[in-house]
Design an enzyme around this catalytic site. Structure first.
Site, PDB file in Angstrom:
ATOM      1  CE1 TYR A 151      -3.643   2.381   0.797  1.00 35.79           C
ATOM      2  CE2 TYR A 151      -2.517   2.942   2.524  1.00 35.79           C
ATOM      3  CZ  TYR A 151      -3.574   3.311   1.774  1.00 35.79           C
ATOM      4  OH  TYR A 151      -4.272   4.342   1.572  1.00 35.79           O
ATOM      5  CG  ASP A 190       5.739   3.667   1.218  1.00 39.54           C
ATOM      6  OD1 ASP A 190       6.054   4.470   1.491  1.00 39.54           O
ATOM      7  OD2 ASP A 190       4.380   3.584   0.023  1.00 39.54           O
ATOM      8  CE  LYS A 195       2.283   4.434   8.142  1.00 35.80           C
ATOM      9  NZ  LYS A 195       0.919   4.792   9.309  1.00 35.80           N
TER      10      LYS A 195
HETATM   11  N1  HOZ Z   1      -3.160   3.294   6.569  1.00 34.70           N
HETATM   12  C1  HOZ Z   1      -3.271   2.916   7.564  1.00 34.70           C
HETATM   13  C2  HOZ Z   1      -3.187   1.573   8.054  1.00 34.70           C
HETATM   14  N2  HOZ Z   1      -2.263   1.063   7.180  1.00 34.70           N
HETATM   15  C3  HOZ Z   1      -4.553   3.645   8.412  1.00 34.70           C
HETATM   16  C4  HOZ Z   1      -4.913   4.857   9.258  1.00 34.70           C
HETATM   17  C5  HOZ Z   1      -5.312   5.094   9.694  1.00 34.70           C
HETATM   18  O1  HOZ Z   1      -6.443   4.771   9.938  1.00 34.70           O
HETATM   19  O2  HOZ Z   1      -4.980   5.874  10.641  1.00 34.70           O
END
Ligand code: HOZ
Length: 425
Positions: free
Chosen positions: A142, A237, A265
């Site tokens: 992802y 990434d 992050k």
């Molecule tokens: N895409 C995030 C997990 N891999 C989730 C982000 C969220 O819900 O804060």
């Protein structure tokens, strides 16, 4: 009705699905999402004042634990000086210098406001630099929710069974080739057929959005050599792995220099920050120097920079990553051994401060193997642990995270709860 249930009911009126990011909805595990109102160290408290040991850590950023006093102070000090200027500040310079000194492959970096912005911009830059259109991604990885990357994607897309989103024009998706993670032969074959058309390969060097899938070193090595041979841009990434699996990120851990790296992050310490950077000649194609456009009103926001800088300063302490890795390893080895004693098909592994839990005999090496995990068994385990005050990610397809605030007591308490569960499962 609990306060969380009540808040969720109300949220559904004006927020689609009651959440601002799909995985939060508990759609995969069932039940009602917990609303949190406070966090401190390794703990979060829900709207009903129940405390949980938190293994989500805002999906990665909270590597120091919640509300670390030095980060909070840095944020308050910066806020006193003004929230946003839309003009350069010295804090951005400090952040850029620090990132280029810590990330082995980074000569220059551009700061943005989210991981999605970083990956989307890195892809555009790679296309602008090479003059090619095709990109390769890997199934279950992802890279945020930009159109060309939402093809067979992980995270919420996978959790809700829509790995390829509606609303992505076929003309966009046709330029995205999806290959299997850790499959060297398939990669070689694809490059031999169409290497001169491939602008970029983007990969999570440790996949963390289809649960955790560790890379095989030979796979990363071939990626590097094939991209070099065919003039394609290799993009790591590292939004999740950056400053999470080690101080020099996954590229330092595996000894591979990508051409571009995306970050997010941890780099924002809990504030909205992303970054992409890499080789000077590629980065200089960006506006205002070059023809590839990218911009943002809140890019390099001073309050967010302050949180990120305070976080990055603390994680450079000697032994930080050794301790973090030991904590994650104690958790995963402890869980695996308890499950083994009870004869449960379960395995677990960690890389630095991130980990994966799998209801299958061995850790998966690909998306196909992730799909063999027993999702219903994970969901039962998840709810039992939540009842006991232990909060894992509400999806069988997400990685977990520890922070430096997770100590012996938190790990022991987690293992005790798991033992109660596995011995009766
Ligand atoms: N895409 C995030 C997990 N891999 C989730 C982000 C969220 O819900 O804060």
């Amino acid at each position: 009705m609990t306060n969380s249930q009540n808040l969720f009911e109300k949220s559904r009126i004006h927020i689609p699905g009651g959440v601002n990011s799909p995985v939060r909805a508990f759609g995969s595990v069932g039940g009602t999402p917990l609303f949190f109102k406070r966090g401190k160290g390794a703990f979060v408290w829900d709207a009903d004042d129940k405390a949980y040991i938190d293994y989500v850590g805002s999906w990665g950023p909270m590597i120091l634990g919640h509300a670390h006093p030095e980060v909070i102070k840095a944020v308050c000090d910066a806020a006193q000086q003004g929230l946003s200027f839309g003009a350069p500040t010295e804090l951005e310079l400090e952040m850029a210098d620090l990132l280029c000194s810590l990330v082995p492959s980074m000569d220059q970096v551009r700061l943005v406001s989210s991981g999605t912005e970083a990956t989307m911009s890195a892809i555009r830059l790679a296309r602008g630099y090479t003059g090619r259109s095709a990109i390769i991604k890997f199934e279950g990885c992802y890279h945020g929710h930009a159109d060309s990357l939402l093809v067979k994607a992980g995270s919420g897309a996978l959790t809700f069974g829509n790995p390829s989103s509606a609303g992505v024009p076929p003309e966009t998706a046709q330029h995205t080739l999806v290959l299997d993670y850790n499959n060297v032969a398939q990669l070689e074959e694809t490059f031999s057929k169409m290497g001169d058309k491939i602008a970029a390969v983007i990969i999570e060097p440790v996949a963390g959005n289809m649960n955790l899938v560790a890379p095989e070193k030979a796979f990363l090595d071939s990626l590097r050599s094939l991209c070099t041979k065919h003039g394609s841009v290799l993009i790591f990434d590292e939004v999740m792995t950056g400053f999470r699996v080690g101080l020099s990120s996954a590229q330092g851990l595996y000894g591979i220099k990508p051409d571009l790296t995306t970050l997010g992050k941890v780099v924002g310490g809990g504030m909205p920050v992303g970054a992409f950077g890499g080789k000077r000649d590629i980065m200089q194609c960006l506006a205002p120097l070059g023809p590839v456009y990218q911009a943002g009103t809140l890019s390099g926001n001073p309050v967010a920079m302050a949180a990120g800088l305070a976080t990055l300063k603390l994680l450079q302490a000697p032994g930080f990553f050794e301790n973090l890795s030991t904590t994650a390893r104690k958790l995963t080895e402890g869980l695996a051994s308890i499950a083994r004693e009870s004869g449960i098909a379960f395995s677990a592994q960690s890389v630095g401060g991130m980990f994966g839990l799998y209801f299958r005999e061995t850790p998966p090496k690909s998306y196909a193997e992730v799909m063999q995990c027993d999702k219903a068994a994970f969901n039962r385990f998840f709810h039992f642990m939540v009842d006991q005050g232990v909060y894992f990610a509400p999806s069988a397809f997400e990685a977990g995270f520890v922070s430096m605030a997770h100590g012996k007591d938190e790990i022991e308490r987690t293992l005790l709860c798991a033992q109660n569960y596995f011995s009766k499962a």
